[in-house]
Motif scaffolding. Structure first.
Motif, PDB file in Angstrom:
ATOM      1  N   GLY A   1      -1.467  -8.015 -14.579  1.00 15.44           N
ATOM      2  CA  GLY A   1      -1.492  -7.767 -13.152  1.00 15.44           C
ATOM      3  C   GLY A   1      -1.507  -6.516 -12.894  1.00 15.44           C
ATOM      4  O   GLY A   1      -1.107  -5.545 -13.711  1.00 15.44           O
ATOM      5  N   TRP A   2      -1.855  -5.896 -11.676  1.00 14.43           N
ATOM      6  CA  TRP A   2      -1.734  -4.608 -11.031  1.00 14.43           C
ATOM      7  C   TRP A   2      -0.761  -4.511 -10.096  1.00 14.43           C
ATOM      8  O   TRP A   2      -0.757  -5.516  -9.099  1.00 14.43           O
ATOM      9  CB  TRP A   2      -3.059  -4.165 -10.815  1.00 14.43           C
ATOM     10  CG  TRP A   2      -3.982  -3.732 -11.914  1.00 14.43           C
ATOM     11  CD1 TRP A   2      -4.935  -4.438 -12.356  1.00 14.43           C
ATOM     12  CD2 TRP A   2      -3.869  -2.560 -12.582  1.00 14.43           C
ATOM     13  NE1 TRP A   2      -5.609  -3.692 -13.406  1.00 14.43           N
ATOM     14  CE2 TRP A   2      -4.973  -2.734 -13.600  1.00 14.43           C
ATOM     15  CE3 TRP A   2      -3.009  -1.265 -12.512  1.00 14.43           C
ATOM     16  CZ2 TRP A   2      -5.246  -1.740 -14.536  1.00 14.43           C
ATOM     17  CZ3 TRP A   2      -3.561  -0.271 -13.341  1.00 14.43           C
ATOM     18  CH2 TRP A   2      -4.373  -0.651 -14.492  1.00 14.43           C
ATOM     19  N   TYR A   3       0.197  -3.735  -9.980  1.00 14.00           N
ATOM     20  CA  TYR A   3       1.184  -3.467  -8.873  1.00 14.00           C
ATOM     21  C   TYR A   3       1.214  -2.095  -8.371  1.00 14.00           C
ATOM     22  O   TYR A   3       0.862  -1.339  -9.231  1.00 14.00           O
ATOM     23  CB  TYR A   3       2.637  -3.791  -9.239  1.00 14.00           C
ATOM     24  CG  TYR A   3       2.958  -5.244  -9.718  1.00 14.00           C
ATOM     25  CD1 TYR A   3       2.341  -5.987 -10.820  1.00 14.00           C
ATOM     26  CD2 TYR A   3       3.789  -5.908  -8.691  1.00 14.00           C
ATOM     27  CE1 TYR A   3       2.651  -7.152 -11.077  1.00 14.00           C
ATOM     28  CE2 TYR A   3       4.138  -7.293  -9.201  1.00 14.00           C
ATOM     29  CZ  TYR A   3       3.714  -8.006 -10.273  1.00 14.00           C
ATOM     30  OH  TYR A   3       3.889  -9.330 -10.682  1.00 14.00           O
ATOM     31  N   ARG A   4       1.479  -1.949  -7.176  1.00 17.55           N
ATOM     32  CA  ARG A   4       1.513  -0.781  -6.498  1.00 17.55           C
ATOM     33  C   ARG A   4       3.056  -0.644  -5.834  1.00 17.55           C
ATOM     34  O   ARG A   4       3.722  -1.277  -5.174  1.00 17.55           O
ATOM     35  CB  ARG A   4       0.566  -0.620  -5.441  1.00 17.55           C
ATOM     36  CG  ARG A   4       0.480   0.643  -4.495  1.00 17.55           C
ATOM     37  CD  ARG A   4      -0.728   0.503  -3.416  1.00 17.55           C
ATOM     38  NE  ARG A   4      -0.731  -0.718  -2.609  1.00 17.55           N
ATOM     39  CZ  ARG A   4      -1.724  -1.181  -2.279  1.00 17.55           C
ATOM     40  NH1 ARG A   4      -2.849  -1.223  -2.636  1.00 17.55           N
ATOM     41  NH2 ARG A   4      -1.559  -2.385  -1.400  1.00 17.55           N
ATOM     42  N   GLN A   5       3.272   1.014  -5.947  1.00 17.42           N
ATOM     43  CA  GLN A   5       4.382   1.241  -5.562  1.00 17.42           C
ATOM     44  C   GLN A   5       4.147   2.458  -4.689  1.00 17.42           C
ATOM     45  O   GLN A   5       3.992   3.563  -5.251  1.00 17.42           O
ATOM     46  CB  GLN A   5       5.635   1.806  -6.551  1.00 17.42           C
ATOM     47  CG  GLN A   5       7.008   1.827  -5.870  1.00 17.42           C
ATOM     48  CD  GLN A   5       8.062   1.723  -6.771  1.00 17.42           C
ATOM     49  OE1 GLN A   5       7.773   1.776  -8.023  1.00 17.42           O
ATOM     50  NE2 GLN A   5       9.361   1.613  -6.465  1.00 17.42           N
TER      51      GLN A   5
ATOM     52  N   SER B   1     -13.636   1.246  -0.966  1.00 17.68           N
ATOM     53  CA  SER B   1     -13.015   1.171   0.141  1.00 17.68           C
ATOM     54  C   SER B   1     -11.339   1.681   0.239  1.00 17.68           C
ATOM     55  O   SER B   1     -11.036   1.068   1.358  1.00 17.68           O
ATOM     56  CB  SER B   1     -13.525   0.325   1.007  1.00 17.68           C
ATOM     57  OG  SER B   1     -14.907  -0.331   1.096  1.00 17.68           O
ATOM     58  N   LEU B   2     -11.065   2.556  -0.414  1.00 16.98           N
ATOM     59  CA  LEU B   2      -9.748   2.668  -0.423  1.00 16.98           C
ATOM     60  C   LEU B   2      -9.167   3.452   0.856  1.00 16.98           C
ATOM     61  O   LEU B   2      -9.804   4.058   1.675  1.00 16.98           O
ATOM     62  CB  LEU B   2      -9.355   3.803  -1.550  1.00 16.98           C
ATOM     63  CG  LEU B   2      -9.362   3.067  -3.027  1.00 16.98           C
ATOM     64  CD1 LEU B   2      -9.809   4.005  -4.001  1.00 16.98           C
ATOM     65  CD2 LEU B   2      -8.200   2.238  -3.036  1.00 16.98           C
ATOM     66  N   LYS B   3      -7.904   2.944   1.238  1.00 18.26           N
ATOM     67  CA  LYS B   3      -7.287   3.694   2.565  1.00 18.26           C
ATOM     68  C   LYS B   3      -6.248   4.573   2.087  1.00 18.26           C
ATOM     69  O   LYS B   3      -5.604   4.173   0.769  1.00 18.26           O
ATOM     70  CB  LYS B   3      -6.835   2.395   3.206  1.00 18.26           C
ATOM     71  CG  LYS B   3      -7.898   1.366   3.546  1.00 18.26           C
ATOM     72  CD  LYS B   3      -7.401   0.116   4.034  1.00 18.26           C
ATOM     73  CE  LYS B   3      -8.375  -1.033   4.655  1.00 18.26           C
ATOM     74  NZ  LYS B   3      -7.787  -2.224   5.117  1.00 18.26           N
ATOM     75  N   PRO B   4      -5.617   5.339   2.924  1.00 26.20           N
ATOM     76  CA  PRO B   4      -4.828   6.450   2.581  1.00 26.20           C
ATOM     77  C   PRO B   4      -3.353   5.566   2.371  1.00 26.20           C
ATOM     78  O   PRO B   4      -2.580   5.959   1.595  1.00 26.20           O
ATOM     79  CB  PRO B   4      -4.715   7.220   4.061  1.00 26.20           C
ATOM     80  CG  PRO B   4      -6.054   7.135   4.517  1.00 26.20           C
ATOM     81  CD  PRO B   4      -6.576   5.592   4.088  1.00 26.20           C
ATOM     82  N   GLU B   5      -3.231   4.548   2.987  1.00 26.91           N
ATOM     83  CA  GLU B   5      -2.030   3.754   2.853  1.00 26.91           C
ATOM     84  C   GLU B   5      -1.803   3.147   1.414  1.00 26.91           C
ATOM     85  O   GLU B   5      -0.665   2.434   1.167  1.00 26.91           O
ATOM     86  CB  GLU B   5      -1.877   2.627   3.994  1.00 26.91           C
ATOM     87  CG  GLU B   5      -2.764   1.621   4.114  1.00 26.91           C
ATOM     88  CD  GLU B   5      -3.940   2.062   5.159  1.00 26.91           C
ATOM     89  OE1 GLU B   5      -4.142   3.311   5.401  1.00 26.91           O
ATOM     90  OE2 GLU B   5      -4.542   1.096   5.843  1.00 26.91           O
ATOM     91  N   GLU B   6      -2.870   3.318   0.846  1.00 28.71           N
ATOM     92  CA  GLU B   6      -3.060   2.659  -0.771  1.00 28.71           C
ATOM     93  C   GLU B   6      -2.564   3.576  -1.627  1.00 28.71           C
ATOM     94  O   GLU B   6      -2.617   3.297  -2.929  1.00 28.71           O
ATOM     95  CB  GLU B   6      -4.220   1.928  -0.859  1.00 28.71           C
ATOM     96  CG  GLU B   6      -4.353   0.606  -0.102  1.00 28.71           C
ATOM     97  CD  GLU B   6      -5.808   0.016   0.024  1.00 28.71           C
ATOM     98  OE1 GLU B   6      -6.939   0.948  -0.343  1.00 28.71           O
ATOM     99  OE2 GLU B   6      -5.879  -1.293   0.040  1.00 28.71           O
ATOM    100  N   THR B   7      -2.151   4.623  -1.221  1.00 26.45           N
ATOM    101  CA  THR B   7      -1.629   5.720  -2.015  1.00 26.45           C
ATOM    102  C   THR B   7      -0.411   5.460  -2.833  1.00 26.45           C
ATOM    103  O   THR B   7       0.557   4.763  -2.246  1.00 26.45           O
ATOM    104  CB  THR B   7      -1.447   7.210  -1.288  1.00 26.45           C
ATOM    105  OG1 THR B   7      -2.478   7.627  -0.883  1.00 26.45           O
ATOM    106  CG2 THR B   7      -0.576   8.083  -2.048  1.00 26.45           C
ATOM    107  N   GLY B   8      -0.399   5.524  -3.930  1.00 25.52           N
ATOM    108  CA  GLY B   8       0.905   5.288  -4.740  1.00 25.52           C
ATOM    109  C   GLY B   8       0.825   5.242  -6.267  1.00 25.52           C
ATOM    110  O   GLY B   8      -0.130   5.680  -6.684  1.00 25.52           O
ATOM    111  N   VAL B   9       1.836   4.862  -7.018  1.00 21.23           N
ATOM    112  CA  VAL B   9       1.572   4.541  -8.457  1.00 21.23           C
ATOM    113  C   VAL B   9       1.193   3.080  -8.665  1.00 21.23           C
ATOM    114  O   VAL B   9       2.090   2.205  -8.383  1.00 21.23           O
ATOM    115  CB  VAL B   9       3.097   5.128  -9.260  1.00 21.23           C
ATOM    116  CG1 VAL B   9       2.785   4.663 -10.640  1.00 21.23           C
ATOM    117  CG2 VAL B   9       3.361   6.367  -8.764  1.00 21.23           C
ATOM    118  N   TYR B  10       0.366   3.170  -9.377  1.00 18.76           N
ATOM    119  CA  TYR B  10      -0.191   1.754  -9.918  1.00 18.76           C
ATOM    120  C   TYR B  10       0.262   1.228 -11.292  1.00 18.76           C
ATOM    121  O   TYR B  10      -0.034   2.232 -12.133  1.00 18.76           O
ATOM    122  CB  TYR B  10      -1.824   1.498  -9.741  1.00 18.76           C
ATOM    123  CG  TYR B  10      -2.263   1.553  -8.075  1.00 18.76           C
ATOM    124  CD1 TYR B  10      -2.071   2.531  -7.337  1.00 18.76           C
ATOM    125  CD2 TYR B  10      -2.749   0.536  -7.726  1.00 18.76           C
ATOM    126  CE1 TYR B  10      -2.636   2.466  -6.316  1.00 18.76           C
ATOM    127  CE2 TYR B  10      -3.153   0.343  -6.444  1.00 18.76           C
ATOM    128  CZ  TYR B  10      -2.927   1.204  -5.696  1.00 18.76           C
ATOM    129  OH  TYR B  10      -3.576   1.197  -4.505  1.00 18.76           O
TER     130      TYR B  10
END
Length: 115
Positions: free
Chosen positions: A35-39, A84-93
């Motif tokens: 899996g991939w998670y984002r924080q 189609s990345l969005k600014p709110e998807e910024t984080g550590v993956y």
């Protein structure tokens, strides 16, 4: 010893794309769920996408239609294509591996989406 090494993060403008990779070692990769998670800053870690050993895929509602998870058992790798990345998807993956009762995490890769 199980190791997960992520790569592919970076800085991208909104609407752009990135492809994350996670290389696994020390385990029979084909038997694992990945899996991939984002924080995001100040937030809890959340699931972005997952794929079982049998290829069943699950996505967070927010990324459906834009992100694609895949795995290559011959290369012991899992990938996350992000479009189609969005600014709110910024984080550590973070890459995540599950096998039996064991859970392993990679060190994470930073993704920054500028507006």
């Amino acid at each position: 010893q199980v190791q997960l090494v992520e790569s592919g993060g970076g800085l991208v403008q909104a609407g752009g794309s990135l492809r994350l990779s996670c290389a696994a070692s020390g385990i029979i990769f084909s038997n694992t769920a990945m899996g991939w998670y984002r924080q995001a800053p100040g937030k809890q870690r959340e699931l972005v996408a997952s794929i079982t050993s049998g290829g069943k895929i699950n996505y967070a509602d927010s990324v459906k239609g834009r992100f694609t998870i895949s795995r290559d058992n011959a290369k012991n790798a899992v990938y996350l294509q992000m479009n189609s990345l969005k600014p709110e998807e910024t984080g550590v993956y973070y890459c995540n591996l599950k096998w039996s009762t064991y859970v392993y995490w990679g060190q994470g890769t930073q993704v920054t989406v500028s507006s």
